[in-house]
Design an enzyme around this catalytic site. Structure first.
Site, PDB file in Angstrom:
ATOM      1  CD  GLU A  96      34.430  32.600  42.172  1.00  0.00           C
ATOM      2  OE1 GLU A  96      33.307  32.975  42.590  1.00  0.00           O
ATOM      3  OE2 GLU A  96      35.387  33.386  42.032  1.00  0.00           O
ATOM      4  CG  HIS A 140      42.378  36.429  48.368  1.00  0.00           C
ATOM      5  ND1 HIS A 140      41.341  36.994  49.074  1.00  0.00           N
ATOM      6  CD2 HIS A 140      42.339  36.990  47.139  1.00  0.00           C
ATOM      7  CE1 HIS A 140      40.705  37.865  48.309  1.00  0.00           C
ATOM      8  NE2 HIS A 140      41.295  37.877  47.123  1.00  0.00           N
TER       9      HIS A 140
END
Length: 325
Positions: free
Chosen positions: A60, A129
């Site tokens: 990321e 998540h």
């Protein structure tokens, strides 16, 4: 008009803007051939080519750096963070770089980046998540934070986000991706960022929510209507900046307010909404504002998430509390 789910509306928005503007590029983990983990970008690489929609490494921080570099070179990047729980791997790029770009360079450069990401509970995801981290982003100057609750809003808000000249955090609740369909205009249209929407008119109490909690609020309103209670449901849609005018107008109309969020209670969007109501509408209130949130704990493993997450019954109880004050 076409009947679409939220995920279809998001795909359609990306397609519209990629056709409309050759500087729009889409990238992230598995967004190319696979079309993303939820298939939000399905078919787009075949249509627009590998140079405009492509996969990145599973990093990321690299996605963030790439987005910033492309943004200052004249592109409009749409960067997907595969799940928003992975925010901490990219937060330096977002908060320390992209959000400050216009200020840092005296307007010479901007960061016209849309960071798309799924989030939210109720779908039994693995750990990290489903976390609702929008409060962290709303506290960061220079960012807009957008959270749609319907397919129609999702498309119009995403197009507006991509066209914005500053960075936008665009969050998509996973539970809403395929939970229902509605009529969505074909072609391009925009919904102004920073504008709330009254999803249901009412006169007895105002409920402010966003994302999946809008639907919990609407369900609560339907139940209470049978008891003669008229509930106004206001979908914030953009949680930073807030639509203060819409919030004030609704509270002055009803005199009572309930604010709902899925995230933990501490330092959330709901706290800010309550503070704004108290600052601006204290003389219009007939009762203290009630906050409905999750508990201040780590998001639980999936077996326990239905107990942990707020639901429409919690909203009903909150409404009854302000009505019975």
């Amino acid at each position: 008009m076409a009947q679409m789910t939220m995920i279809q509306a998001i795909t359609d928005a990306l397609r519209v803007e990629m056709k409309n503007d050759p500087t729009v590029v889409v990238f992230g983990e598995d967004v190319g051939v696979n079309g993303g983990v939820f298939r939000a970008t399905e078919g787009l690489q075949a249509e627009f080519g590998e140079e405009r929609i492509f996969d990145t490494p599973l990093a990321e921080s690299g996605i963030g750096g790439l987005a910033i570099g492309l943004g200052i070179q004249g592109f409009r990047p749409v960067a997907e963070i595969q799940f928003f729980g992975f925010l901490f791997e990219i937060i330096d790029s977002i908060a320390s770089q992209a959000a400050r770009m216009r200020y840092r360079t005296s307007g010479r450069f901007t960061s016209p980046i849309t960071f798309r990401s799924p989030f939210g509970g109720g779908v039994h995801t693995p750990e990290m998540h489903a976390d609702s981290l929008e409060g962290l982003m709303a506290q960061t100057p220079g960012l807009k934070v957008v959270i749609p609750s319907t397919p129609k809003d999702a498309k119009g808000l995403l197009i507006s986000s991509i066209r914005d000249n500053d960075p936008v955090i665009y969050l998509e609740h996973m539970k809403l991706y395929r939970s229902f369909r509605e009529d969505v205009p074909e072609g391009e249209y925009t919904i102004e960022l920073g504008k709330a929407d009254v999803k249901r008119e009412g006169k007895d109490v105002s409920v402010f929510a966003y994302g999946a909690m809008v639907h919990a609020a609407l369900k609560a309103a339907e139940e209470l209507e049978k008891e003669g209670v008229s509930v106004e449901v206001v979908d914030l849609r953009t949680v930073h900046p807030l639509d203060i005018d819409a919030i004030v107008a609704s509270v002055e109309k009803t005199g009572r307010a309930v604010v709902v969020q899925e995230a933990q209670k501490q330092a959330g969007i709901a706290a800010n909404v309550v503070a704004e109501i108290n600052d601006r509408c204290i003389l219009s209130l007939e009762a203290p504002v009630v906050r409905i949130t999750a508990a201040d704990t780590v998001f639980p493993f999936s077996e326990a998430e239905t107990v942990w997450l707020p639901n429409h019954k919690d909203v009903v109880e909150g409404i009854q509390k302000v009505l019975n004050f």
